[in-house]
Write a protein that holds these residues in place. Structure first.
Motif, mmCIF file in Angstrom:
data_model
loop_
_atom_site.group_PDB
_atom_site.id
_atom_site.type_symbol
_atom_site.label_atom_id
_atom_site.label_comp_id
_atom_site.label_asym_id
_atom_site.label_seq_id
_atom_site.Cartn_x
_atom_site.Cartn_y
_atom_site.Cartn_z
ATOM 1 N N GLU A 113 104.380 7.466 -5.383
ATOM 2 C CA GLU A 113 104.805 8.885 -5.848
ATOM 3 C C GLU A 113 103.849 9.898 -6.077
ATOM 4 O O GLU A 113 103.992 10.979 -6.027
ATOM 5 C CB GLU A 113 105.561 8.478 -7.373
ATOM 6 C CG GLU A 113 106.894 7.873 -7.112
ATOM 7 C CD GLU A 113 107.451 7.478 -8.711
ATOM 8 O OE1 GLU A 113 108.650 7.736 -8.751
ATOM 9 O OE2 GLU A 113 106.789 7.373 -9.454
ATOM 10 N N LEU A 118 114.717 9.427 0.817
ATOM 11 C CA LEU A 118 113.732 8.756 1.428
ATOM 12 C C LEU A 118 114.335 7.285 1.804
ATOM 13 O O LEU A 118 113.706 6.707 2.929
ATOM 14 C CB LEU A 118 112.467 8.542 0.548
ATOM 15 C CG LEU A 118 111.247 7.796 0.988
ATOM 16 C CD1 LEU A 118 110.603 8.452 2.298
ATOM 17 C CD2 LEU A 118 110.140 7.704 0.229
ATOM 18 N N GLU A 174 101.160 10.164 -4.030
ATOM 19 C CA GLU A 174 100.574 10.361 -2.584
ATOM 20 C C GLU A 174 101.869 11.440 -2.249
ATOM 21 O O GLU A 174 101.498 12.338 -1.462
ATOM 22 C CB GLU A 174 100.715 9.050 -1.773
ATOM 23 C CG GLU A 174 99.458 8.323 -2.180
ATOM 24 C CD GLU A 174 99.409 7.118 -1.108
ATOM 25 O OE1 GLU A 174 100.303 7.118 -0.125
ATOM 26 O OE2 GLU A 174 98.557 6.245 -1.333
ATOM 27 N N LEU A 175 103.188 11.044 -2.478
ATOM 28 C CA LEU A 175 104.159 12.038 -2.048
ATOM 29 C C LEU A 175 104.331 13.238 -2.866
ATOM 30 O O LEU A 175 104.881 14.227 -2.361
ATOM 31 C CB LEU A 175 105.529 11.175 -2.121
ATOM 32 C CG LEU A 175 105.665 10.039 -1.339
ATOM 33 C CD1 LEU A 175 106.905 9.334 -1.365
ATOM 34 C CD2 LEU A 175 105.615 10.706 0.209
ATOM 35 N N TYR A 189 99.182 6.806 5.371
ATOM 36 C CA TYR A 189 100.371 6.359 4.721
ATOM 37 C C TYR A 189 100.421 4.666 4.766
ATOM 38 O O TYR A 189 99.912 4.318 5.671
ATOM 39 C CB TYR A 189 101.676 6.621 5.501
ATOM 40 C CG TYR A 189 102.946 6.902 4.450
ATOM 41 C CD1 TYR A 189 103.696 6.013 4.391
ATOM 42 C CD2 TYR A 189 102.893 8.217 3.958
ATOM 43 C CE1 TYR A 189 104.710 6.271 3.253
ATOM 44 C CE2 TYR A 189 103.970 8.360 3.027
ATOM 45 C CZ TYR A 189 104.701 7.475 2.650
ATOM 46 O OH TYR A 189 105.732 7.587 1.875
#
Length: 311
Positions: A56, A80, A58-59, A17
């Motif tokens: 976005e 979030l 990655e999530l 992250y």
């Protein structure tokens, strides 16, 4: 990705992250604007948009709904944002705690009641947020105090004098002007008519002179503008605290001399008005902060620097 896959990849996801993207997201979500976030972070709006798009990806869920001239948070984005904002607050507080852990203990401050009530107290929560390990002990009084006889770390005086045995720093310059309620000003036709003061009750701060009926601030104001006022022929009311004379004015007891820095909030709110707005006189007195020359106190220096950031 189902819940089992999320759990299986939890550690890998956290390790890769990128905190910078979360920081960018927090700013954009707080402002609901990529442009404002870019200005705050000193990067371009396109860089903000690129980081949000990568986040976005990655999530694997959307954070913002994009419209022509605005953005809004999605439901997932709101959730979030709540977590990120809370986490950043915890992180910031932990950093402050680490930085300030060696600055702890009591700090005793002495000042006049009006300064404590109107200027200092409204700001104290910000000081305790930054320096949670410093315990403030605040004492009020109108007389100069002897540092060698009392356990005082700092004193904030309103005076025209310096004290040779103390280290003193200028804090705030001051001006004075007559103030009253709007209804009182209308009742006595005061607006731009200082000659009508003869019909009013003049409220004075008498500097704790129990038997000396002096008219210091009113007299100084009148002299500055060459106004001839015979205070002995006008109805007067005297107080040993300046904040009491202002409170009396707020309650329609008369018209007081107000110290502009102290009464600004009452003028801004409309509780008080200055019927002679152009007649604002400078003071020879000012607020200054003093500490002992004999001992170094890092907590005192911290408080002085904090307080000076507000003036």
């Amino acid at each position: 990705m189902n819940s089992e896959e999320i759990l299986a990849n939890k550690n890998e996801f956290i390790n890769r992250y990128q905190l910078s993207k979360l920081h960018t997201f927090e700013s954009a979500a707080r402002h609901l604007s990529f442009a404002l976030a870019a200005e705050e972070l000193c990067i371009s709006p396109s860089a903000v948009s690129h980081q949000i798009n990568k986040l976005e990806e990655e999530l694997n869920f959307k954070l913002f709904e994009r419209f022509h001239r605005r953005i809004t948070l999605t439901h997932d984005g709101k959730n979030l944002f709540t977590v990120v904002k809370k986490s950043l607050n915890i992180l910031n507080q932990e950093i402050l705690d680490i930085k300030n852990k060696d600055v702890a203990g009591g700090l005793t401050i002495y000042s006049c009641p009006s300064f404590i009530q109107e200027f200092l107290i409204p700001k104290l929560s910000q000081f305790t947020d930054y320096y949670p390990y410093i315990t403030l002990n605040i004492i009020s009084g109108n007389k100069a105090i002897n540092f060698s006889q009392y356990p005082i770390d700092l004193a904030i005086y309103y005076d025209s004098l310096h004290y040779d045995e103390l280290a003193c720093e200028h804090l705030i310059s001051e001006t004075i002007l007559p103030v009253c309620t709007p209804s009182y000003a209308h009742q006595y036709n005061l607006y731009n008519n200082p000659e009508n003061l003869k019909n009013c009750v003049l409220l004075h701060h008498n500097h704790n002179k129990l038997l000396d009926f002096g008219f210091d601030e009113w007299q100084s104001w009148a002299n500055h503008f060459s106004l001839s006022i015979d205070f002995n022929k006008i109805q007067n009311m005297l107080f040993d605290r300046s904040d009491h004379s202002v409170t009396a004015a707020i309650n329609n007891a008369g018209i007081a001399i107000g110290r502009k820095q102290i009464i600004a909030k009452y003028l801004d709110s409309g509780q008080l008005v200055a019927p002679f707005a152009d007649l604002e006189a400078p003071c020879t007195q000012r607020y200054y902060i003093c500490k002992s020359l004999e001992k170094y106190n890092p907590k005192a220096d911290i408080f002085i620097q904090w307080l000076k950031s507000y003036v």
